[in-house]
Motif scaffolding. Structure first.
Motif, PDB file in Angstrom:
ATOM      1  N   PRO A 188       0.839  -1.198   0.000  1.00 18.79           N
ATOM      2  CA  PRO A 188       0.000   0.000   0.000  1.00 18.79           C
ATOM      3  C   PRO A 188       0.879   1.254   0.000  1.00 18.79           C
ATOM      4  O   PRO A 188       1.925   1.297   0.633  1.00 18.79           O
ATOM      5  CB  PRO A 188      -0.799  -0.106   1.294  1.00 18.79           C
ATOM      6  N   THR A 189       0.436   2.235  -0.722  1.00 15.89           N
ATOM      7  CA  THR A 189       1.206   3.468  -0.799  1.00 15.89           C
ATOM      8  C   THR A 189       0.600   4.512   0.120  1.00 15.89           C
ATOM      9  O   THR A 189      -0.607   4.540   0.326  1.00 15.89           O
ATOM     10  CB  THR A 189       1.232   4.016  -2.235  1.00 15.89           C
ATOM     11  N   GLN A 190       1.441   5.375   0.659  1.00 12.41           N
ATOM     12  CA  GLN A 190       0.978   6.454   1.517  1.00 12.41           C
ATOM     13  C   GLN A 190       0.889   7.722   0.692  1.00 12.41           C
ATOM     14  O   GLN A 190       1.674   7.915  -0.223  1.00 12.41           O
ATOM     15  CB  GLN A 190       1.930   6.657   2.688  1.00 12.41           C
ATOM     16  N   PRO A 191      -0.074   8.575   1.022  1.00  7.74           N
ATOM     17  CA  PRO A 191      -0.189   9.806   0.258  1.00  7.74           C
ATOM     18  C   PRO A 191       1.033  10.695   0.508  1.00  7.74           C
ATOM     19  O   PRO A 191       1.612  10.686   1.587  1.00  7.74           O
ATOM     20  CB  PRO A 191      -1.460  10.465   0.801  1.00  7.74           C
ATOM     21  N   PRO A 192       1.434  11.442  -0.499  1.00  8.52           N
ATOM     22  CA  PRO A 192       2.611  12.302  -0.318  1.00  8.52           C
ATOM     23  C   PRO A 192       2.302  13.448   0.642  1.00  8.52           C
ATOM     24  O   PRO A 192       1.187  13.922   0.729  1.00  8.52           O
ATOM     25  CB  PRO A 192       2.897  12.824  -1.729  1.00  8.52           C
ATOM     26  N   VAL A 193       3.311  13.864   1.378  1.00 11.11           N
ATOM     27  CA  VAL A 193       3.173  14.980   2.305  1.00 11.11           C
ATOM     28  C   VAL A 193       3.342  16.270   1.504  1.00 11.11           C
ATOM     29  O   VAL A 193       4.345  16.432   0.817  1.00 11.11           O
ATOM     30  CB  VAL A 193       4.232  14.913   3.428  1.00 11.11           C
ATOM     31  N   PRO A 194       2.363  17.167   1.570  1.00 14.08           N
ATOM     32  CA  PRO A 194       2.503  18.398   0.789  1.00 14.08           C
ATOM     33  C   PRO A 194       3.644  19.258   1.327  1.00 14.08           C
ATOM     34  O   PRO A 194       3.927  19.290   2.514  1.00 14.08           O
ATOM     35  CB  PRO A 194       1.158  19.100   0.966  1.00 14.08           C
ATOM     36  N   GLU A 195       4.305  19.936   0.409  1.00 14.18           N
ATOM     37  CA  GLU A 195       5.427  20.777   0.811  1.00 14.18           C
ATOM     38  C   GLU A 195       4.967  21.996   1.590  1.00 14.18           C
ATOM     39  O   GLU A 195       5.739  22.607   2.312  1.00 14.18           O
ATOM     40  CB  GLU A 195       6.221  21.202  -0.409  1.00 14.18           C
TER      41      GLU A 195
END
Length: 84
Positions: A18-25
């Motif tokens: 499962p992939t985790q959503p990217p953390v916004p900059e």
């Protein structure tokens, strides 16, 4: 009737992790806490020299009905907490 299995392209692969959503900059960063400055204590001393009334809150509290009985109860509660 035929028993065909429809393959759905949106279904995850069973072997894929499962992939985790990217953390916004633009995520908020913690702000550093400033150490208390000596100017804060200097301004408090200056306020006292200007004639800031001392004990106003205490006098107001006693005027509003806080008496010896409640003070004793609060002192005993503080002693219990201090011992524990």
């Amino acid at each position: 009737m035929s028993s065909q299995v429809n393959s759905d392209s949106s279904a995850p692969e069973p072997d894929s992790a499962p992939t985790q959503p990217p953390v916004p900059e633009s995520a908020p960063k913690p702000t550093p806490v400033a150490a208390p400055s000596s100017s804060a204590s200097e301004s408090a001393i200056a306020a006292l020299k200007r004639g800031l009334p001392v004990g106003v809150a205490l006098r107001t509290t006693f005027r509003n009905g806080y008496g010896a009985k409640l003070l004793r109860a609060d002192l005993m509660a503080g002693a219990v907490v201090g011992i524990v």
